[in-house]
Design an enzyme around this catalytic site. Structure first.
Site, short mmCIF file in Angstrom:
data_model
loop_
_atom_site.label_atom_id
_atom_site.label_comp_id
_atom_site.label_asym_id
_atom_site.label_seq_id
_atom_site.Cartn_x
_atom_site.Cartn_y
_atom_site.Cartn_z
N SER A 1 0.84 -1.20 0.00
CA SER A 1 0.00 0.00 0.00
C SER A 1 0.87 1.24 0.00
O SER A 1 1.98 1.25 0.54
CB SER A 1 -0.90 0.02 1.24
OG SER A 1 -0.13 0.25 2.42
N ASP A 2 0.37 2.30 -0.64
CA ASP A 2 0.95 3.61 -0.38
C ASP A 2 0.73 3.89 1.11
O ASP A 2 -0.09 3.25 1.77
CB ASP A 2 0.30 4.68 -1.25
CG ASP A 2 1.19 5.90 -1.44
OD1 ASP A 2 2.12 6.10 -0.64
OD2 ASP A 2 0.97 6.65 -2.40
N TRP A 3 1.48 4.84 1.64
CA TRP A 3 1.53 5.02 3.09
C TRP A 3 0.18 5.52 3.62
O TRP A 3 -0.25 6.63 3.34
CB TRP A 3 2.66 5.97 3.42
CG TRP A 3 3.97 5.27 3.65
CD1 TRP A 3 4.82 5.48 4.72
CD2 TRP A 3 4.60 4.25 2.87
NE1 TRP A 3 5.91 4.64 4.62
CE2 TRP A 3 5.80 3.88 3.51
CE3 TRP A 3 4.25 3.58 1.70
CZ2 TRP A 3 6.66 2.89 3.01
CZ3 TRP A 3 5.09 2.60 1.19
CH2 TRP A 3 6.27 2.26 1.83
#
Length: 898
Positions: free
Chosen positions: A289-291
């Protein structure tokens, strides 16, 4: 934060092939089905399990053996970050000390090592894209990967091909390579290969439809993030195309984006992750995932997410959708063991695939993202573990030479009325504009480069690195002029109008050159600079750049304009001014900015770069699609309908007869080239066959005890504050989950836990990466001779475009290119392969790539609008260009988009 409670979002899962629709604020001239507000996408389950396709077989064999030894908690530890600022990198997984497996370090960025000292600041993606040079794509990737490896990083969070550059004003376009999918595909392939050959996992991002910064994570009074509503054809023919090439290159990781796609968050969109990425493209690595882009626990696991970063629900929240909640979900049967095992195998296989077992530093990362001090806290947020955190290791090696070359070779000469190259012996050389000079705060004086002080050499946001130094254009030009005994003066204040005019007037009197520097910046949306929330508010030059240029040009009859910009700007106010004798786009060049532009200005490098995007006369030239700056759906997720389909950048200009100022692929040289002798040769190739059959059943590795007591956190264990652990605080799963509605019955998508053999998709593969191997069979080879007609050596980028011929197709699309150096008076032969996929359209009914019956034509030349040579691509001799039985597949009716 309840793990199961969050899965109410599951109802919003995947991607639709929708009906007609438009952005409410813009007209729709495209009649494009499948881009409508509120559309959703079909659920696609179960998550495909990795099989070791392509050249991943050895890595998978090692990963399976390793994962078979792991406990449930150890497997969960691989999938879940420890929390923001929990360890030294921007992302860190848990370790497996029992088997000597160190925690993984994931670190930005696509142009260098973020937050570290003694690293290189490479040119941005848009500049290396402008080189059109396959060797430089690879070399830059290799050298960046080497620096990440020597800093102790396991995963480089790059390269970036999302955004691809749908909007000219998009804030992060400069991190990627080009709005053309083929140029981006070739660039990402070389970059991934380079990074991973250096022994570091490449994380290709952001998957997918992340085309603007506004509302990508929602916003004040909004219920959720923006939804990019994209039809199936556009998804495949434009946005997925470069990701397919990243998969073919073997990218070990892909980062899912913040935004929604067809009203389902990208990181829990089963159509995007399960169907396209893991099934159709055969991706063997892990999705991260992106952060803080994960919005649910079980839903994201079943939809294909393999690793969550940074691990906590919100930065430093001390809660996680996974961690102990993933442990609970496996124990209660919500997430099947095979799904967790597949996550672990994919992560470990990527580690083996790039030989991290032989490249990992024994001591781990030798820097800290959170402090430049030598000593500090190992766990920054918790302020625990005071120790040595930075060894200040210099990893730059001799990379400055390649950085300078990329920046110079990516420089595009847009206009030249004989003013360039300069001799260095001009009577008076003058330099104008703040873009030529130092940032008074220092090159790293603005956090994550979030300002526009001094010369512009890097955008802002997480896609940055610290400058080890920044050579400014002014100091490099001074050195050049003074080395030749000349005279040089400057006015670096953009608003010192009278001083500019006076100095420019002197040049006209005594002879010489006026070099004007101007810029336009952009970046990631968490930084707002001068009212620009990541995305640019307009396409004009910043800091009164147009007035600066016109002021100088009104007095100086030899005004040379150099622009450092993140993309296209509007040059209409001055580009035809009779005193503007040359125009250069110098892109986003990195630390060697001044040296690189001086190399070009003074003829040490003959410019060979080509613009990787189109320059329009006005903002309206790019069509009705634009950044959505204001919510358009009440407090619901803004709806961004991609009504233009595949028609972005030059495809839009061609479709609607819009005349560009400088077309895609355009760039001048200090010499001239001519094209001749086009030859098209049909190649023998096997018949394209859609993939059939089934996968093996989902494997499991090791056994998991049903005794919840086996997974309790150890008594007396000293926990780090806000750190995410996989163990449970109670043998009662409801209590351990911290979910007040744990006892409710949740409904999960049909088939989401089914580990039985699954049917393969037609465009997929049972043995290759990037889709059906037949897509990459070569059907034609096109050759052309290019002659250097001038008196000096130079590089030329020859470009192959193809017309697919259909009423819904672009006029022409780039399909291949090559850059070669040619000596004066010499001729070089360029050779381009044309594959089955190059000639195909995506057919939504067949869910496969099919060659239509429309005639195909190949064009070769120096830009998208300078194509002097052309010839038909007669497939198997058919006058209609369609596929006869037994050769390239069965005959197809004329192609109609569904």
């Amino acid at each position: 934060m309840g793990f199961l409670r969050s899965t109410a979002l599951l109802a919003a899962l995947p991607l639709a092939l929708a009906q007609n629709g438009t952005n409410s604020s813009t007209p729709n001239p495209f009649n494009n089905p499948g881009a409508v507000s509120g559309q959703t996408s079909p659920p696609k389950y179960p998550t495909p399990w990795g099989e070791g396709l392509g050249d991943w077989d050895d890595a998978y064999a090692q990963a399976r053996e390793f994962v078979s030894q792991l406990t449930l908690l150890e497997k969960v530890n691989l999938t879940t970050g420890v929390g923001w600022e929990g360890e030294k990198c921007v992302g860190n997984t848990g370790a497996i000390p029992r088997l000597g497996f160190k925690a993984l370090c994931l670190q930005d960025s696509p142009l260098g090592v973020r937050f570290a000292d003694f690293v290189s600041a490479f040119p941005a993606g848009i500049t290396v894209g402008a080189t059109w040079d396959r060797e430089l794509f690879y070399q830059r990737g290799y050298e960046m990967g080497t620096e990440h490896r020597e800093k102790g990083i396991d995963v480089q969070l790059g390269p970036a091909i999302g955004p691809i550059g749908r909007h000219a004003a998009g804030g992060r376009n400069w991190e990627g390579f080009s709005p053309d999918p083929v140029l981006s595909a070739v660039a990402v392939h070389g970059t991934v290969k380079g990074i991973q050959d250096a022994g570091v996992i490449a994380c290709t991002k952001h998957y997918i439809g992340n085309e603007q910064e506004h509302f990508r994570q929602g916003g004040p009074n909004l219920t959720s993030a923006i939804s990019s509503n994209i039809d199936d054809v556009t998804m495949h023919e434009l946005y997925v195309w470069p990701f397919a090439e990243a998969v073919r290159a073997g990218t070990g990781s892909i980062m899912c984006a913040y935004n929604q796609v067809n009203n389902s968050y990208a990181c829990q969109n089963s159509y995007l992750q399960n169907y396209i990425l893991k099934n159709e493209l055969g991706f063997q690595g892990f999705i991260v995932s992106d952060w803080a882009a994960q919005h649910a626990g079980v839903a994201s696991a079943l939809a294909g997410l393999d690793m969550t970063m940074p691990g906590d629900v919100a930065f430093d929240s001390a809660t996680s959708y996974w961690g102990p909640n993933l442990t609970v979900a496996v124990l209660n049967g919500t997430v099947p063991q095979w799904r967790l095992d597949d996550m672990a195998v994919r992560i470990v296989a990527s580690w083996y695939y790039v030989d991290r077992d032989t490249n990992q530093l024994e001591e781990g990362p030798n820097f800290s993202s959170w402090s430049q001090d030598t000593f500090g806290f190992q766990h920054a947020y918790a302020e625990e573990g005071y120790t040595r955190i930075n060894d200040h290791v210099d990893v730059r090696n001799e990379h400055r030479d390649a950085i300078r070359k990329v920046a110079a070779d990516g420089t595009v000469l847009l206009k030249n009325n004989g003013a360039l190259p300069l001799s260095g012996k001009e009577k008076l050389t003058t330099v104008f504009g703040s873009d030529s000079s130092e940032n008074p705060w220092g090159p790293n004086g603005c956090v994550d480069r979030g300002c526009n002080n001094g010369t512009f050499a890097m955008g802002w946001g997480s896609g940055t690195a610290n400058f080890p130094y920044l050579v400014t254009p002014l100091e490099a030009i001074k050195y050049e002029v003074l080395s030749n005994g000349g005279s040089v003066e400057s006015v670096i204040d953009n608003y010192a109008y009278s001083q500019q005019a006076a100095l420019a007037h002197r040049v006209s009197q005594v002879g010489g050159a006026c070099i004007v520097f101007a810029n336009a910046a952009a970046g990631e949306g968490y930084i707002i600079f001068d009212g620009n929330e990541g995305d640019r508010n307009n396409l004009t030059l910043w800091d009164d750049g147009d007035a600066l240029i016109n002021n100088v040009a009104s007095e100086c009859n030899n005004t040379i304009v150099v622009m450092h910009t993140v993309g296209a700007v509007l040059v209409e106010p001055w580009y035809e001014h009779e005193n503007v004798t040359a125009i250069i786009w110098a892109g986003v060049p990195g630390q060697e900015s001044g040296n690189a532009i001086t190399d070009v200005l003074y003829g040490k490098v003959n410019p060979g770069g080509k613009t990787p995007f189109t320059w329009g006369l006005t903002r309206d030239s790019y069509g009705p699609s634009d950044v959505i700056y204001e919510p358009n759906n009440g407090n619901g997720p803004p709806q961004d309908n991609f009504v233009e389909g595949i028609f972005i950048d030059y495809r839009y200009f061609d479709r609607f007869n819009e005349t560009p100022v400088y077309e895609f692929g355009y760039g001048l040289s200090y010499t001239t080239f001519s094209y001749s002798n086009l030859q098209i040769t049909a190649r023998e190739a096997p018949s394209y066959q859609p993939t059939t059959g089934e996968t093996p059943e989902a494997p499991t590795y090791g056994t998991i005890s049903n005794r919840t007591a086996d997974y309790l956190c150890p008594e007396g264990f000293e926990f780090i504050f806000a750190y995410i652990y996989p163990c449970l605080n109670s043998t009662d799963l409801r209590t351990a989950s911290n979910d007040p509605e744990y006892a409710l019955n949740y409904t999960w998508p049909v088939g989401s836990s089914d580990g039985s053999p699954q049917p393969r998709v037609p465009a997929g593969s049972a043995d290759s990466l990037g889709g059906n191997a037949g897509l990459y069979e070569v059907l034609f080879t096109v050759t052309v001779d290019v002659t250097n007609d001038g008196e000096i050596a130079g590089d030329e980028v020859a470009q192959l475009y193809i017309s697919l011929g259909g009423p819904n197709d672009a006029v022409r699309v780039l399909r291949n290119f090559d850059r070669k150096g040619i000596e004066a008076g010499a001729t070089e032969t360029y050779s381009f392969d044309v594959t089955y996929k190059d000639l195909s359209n995506w057919d939504t009914a067949a869910q496969d790539w099919l060659i239509s019956s429309y005639p195909k034509t190949a064009y070769v030349g120096s830009s998208s609008r300078k194509l002097p040579l052309s010839g038909p691509l007669n497939i198997a001799g058919s006058p209609g260009g369609y596929s006869p039985p037994g050769k390239y597949g069965p005959p197809k009716q004329r192609y109609v988009r569904h």
